[in-house]
Design a protein around this motif. Structure first.
Motif, short mmCIF file in Angstrom:
data_model
loop_
_atom_site.label_atom_id
_atom_site.label_comp_id
_atom_site.label_asym_id
_atom_site.label_seq_id
_atom_site.Cartn_x
_atom_site.Cartn_y
_atom_site.Cartn_z
N SER A 189 0.85 -1.10 0.03
CA SER A 189 -0.20 -0.03 -0.13
C SER A 189 0.80 1.15 0.08
O SER A 189 1.91 1.45 0.89
N THR A 190 0.73 2.31 -1.00
CA THR A 190 1.52 3.43 -1.03
C THR A 190 1.41 4.21 0.32
O THR A 190 2.41 4.78 0.77
N SER A 210 0.44 -1.43 -9.08
CA SER A 210 -0.35 -2.17 -8.34
C SER A 210 -0.06 -2.06 -6.88
O SER A 210 1.00 -1.95 -6.37
N GLN A 211 -1.41 -2.58 -6.31
CA GLN A 211 -1.27 -2.75 -4.34
C GLN A 211 -1.56 -3.98 -4.08
O GLN A 211 -2.85 -4.50 -4.45
N GLY A 243 -3.95 -2.56 -1.07
CA GLY A 243 -4.49 -1.19 -0.87
C GLY A 243 -5.78 -0.96 0.09
O GLY A 243 -6.60 -1.77 0.28
N SER A 292 -6.81 -2.58 -6.45
CA SER A 292 -5.74 -1.88 -7.06
C SER A 292 -4.90 -2.81 -7.97
O SER A 292 -3.84 -3.18 -7.87
N TYR A 324 -1.96 4.47 -8.34
CA TYR A 324 -2.28 4.42 -6.82
C TYR A 324 -1.12 5.40 -6.24
O TYR A 324 -0.23 4.79 -6.58
N SER A 357 0.51 8.05 -2.75
CA SER A 357 0.47 8.95 -1.72
C SER A 357 1.43 9.88 -1.61
O SER A 357 2.62 9.83 -2.16
N CYS A 364 -12.66 7.03 -8.45
CA CYS A 364 -11.36 7.50 -7.46
C CYS A 364 -11.60 7.27 -5.79
O CYS A 364 -13.03 7.71 -5.59
N GLY A 423 -6.53 6.76 -5.07
CA GLY A 423 -6.34 5.63 -6.30
C GLY A 423 -7.42 6.19 -7.40
O GLY A 423 -8.68 6.31 -7.04
N ASN A 455 -9.27 4.61 -10.93
CA ASN A 455 -9.37 3.66 -11.70
C ASN A 455 -9.53 4.14 -13.35
O ASN A 455 -10.35 5.05 -13.56
#
Ligand code: BTN
Length: 323
Positions: free
Chosen positions: A94-95, A117-118, A121, A131, A138, A140, A191, A214, A216
């Motif tokens: 996860s970022t 990708s996560q 997420g 994600s 994605y 942060s 989002c 995030g 899409n």
């Protein structure tokens, strides 16, 4: 920076300008031999970058080459953000977690964490955020501020506006904002934004804020439970540029957290304004009509039970339409 990274930076810059660079120009600029340039081109290709060799003109990064890299993002970051640490990952948990770990190591300032990708997420209210690779973005943004948390809380609507404006600027698509911080297109969520704070224990010390976003872009194969609610923009956009444009706008909030100019755009793009909604806070359910927003992004609700208009702030509240 090594030759490969220097070459990538030069290719990203020339793509932005719409030009090609000859092997000799690159060798001169990077102060290496043409053979070293060629080897670096091959190394980038092995990593998945699509580099076109145009006879008589030189090397170009293919327009559709959409790999995430710090160099690709920094080309679009404004001053002084070009100097912040930027980390990109083909896959990460996860970022927001990466940003939190980085902040926990004692980092002060701004930094950016971006993933293709996560695997873990995270969403609001303990939910997960789907994600998958290659179809979304994605990221942060971490920043430090000595403003009080009560002021910094408005970063959430500011982030929704920064993302919506960047999507509009790059794709021409006008998305709607569903309080607090979801972006909608064609009636579906495209989002989500998760803001987390690492708070200072002592007054006068810095708070660290993590804004995770995030989007899409072309995600269409959602898990069953999301099929009716989640959607995608279904457009072509340079993901590095979308991240950078969003951070360029969002960092204005970090620079002046007392400025509330973004609330005009927030209100005019709201999909809940004037609508009858159901707010759920724990076991409390409140029905009313949305009358507007206060200057910090709090939702002003005309309660159906006849009570005075009440202001709700984000936190643990969910909102559903009732009509
Ligand atoms: C929500 O819709 O509930 C918020 C979703 C936030 C997702 C983003 S993707 C980048 C960042 N990393 C995470 O783990 N979550 C946020």
């Amino acid at each position: 920076m090594g030759t490969k990274e220097e070459l990538l930076k030069a290719l990203e810059l020339s793509r932005q300008k719409g030009t090609a660079l000859s092997g000799q120009e690159l060798a001169d600029r990077l102060q290496v031999s043409r053979m070293a340039v060629w080897k670096a081109v091959k190394a980038l290709e092995t990593e998945g970058y699509e580099i076109l060799s145009v006879p008589g003109k030189g090397y170009r990064l293919a327009p559709r080459s959409d790999r995430l890299s710090p160099e690709g993002i920094k080309v679009y970051l404004r001053q002084p953000l070009v100097d912040i640490p930027v980390f990109t990952y083909p896959v990460t948990d996860s970022t927001n977690k990466r940003a939190s770990a980085y902040a926990g190591e004692g980092f002060s300032g701004s930094a950016l964490f971006v993933a293709d990708s996560q695997t873990d997420g995270r969403g609001r209210l303990g939910r997960s955020f789907y994600s998958p690779a290659g179809s979304g973005i994605y990221f942060s943004f971490l920043f430090s501020s000595d403003a009080p948390l009560s002021v910094l809380n408005s970063v959430t609507p500011a982030a929704a506006v920064a993302t919506a404006q960047s999507i509009e600027a790059l794709t021409g698509i006008s998305v709607g904002i569903k309080w607090v911080n979801d972006l909608y297109f064609n009636g579906k969520k495209i989002c989500g934004i998760l803001t987390e704070a690492i708070t200072a224990m002592d007054e006068g010390c810095e708070n660290k804020i993590i804004v995770g976003i995030g989007v899409n872009l072309s995600t269409n194969d959602f898990p069953d439970q999301l099929n009716n609610t989640a959607g995608a923009l279904n457009c072509t956009v340079n993901r590095c540029q979308l991240v950078a444009e969003t951070v360029n706008r969002l960092a204005r909030f970090a620079e002046d957290p007392y400025d509330r100019n973004f609330m005009d755009y927030y209100s005019t793009h709201s999909v809940v304004m004037g609508r009858k909604v159901l707010l759920t806070r724990g076991s409390d359910c409140i029905i009313g009509r949305v009358a507007g927003f206060d200057e910090n992004g709090g939702l002003i609700l005309d309660r159906e039970d006849g009570g005075k208009p009440e202001v709700f702030t984000g936190g643990e509240i969910t909102l559903r339409f009732t009509e």
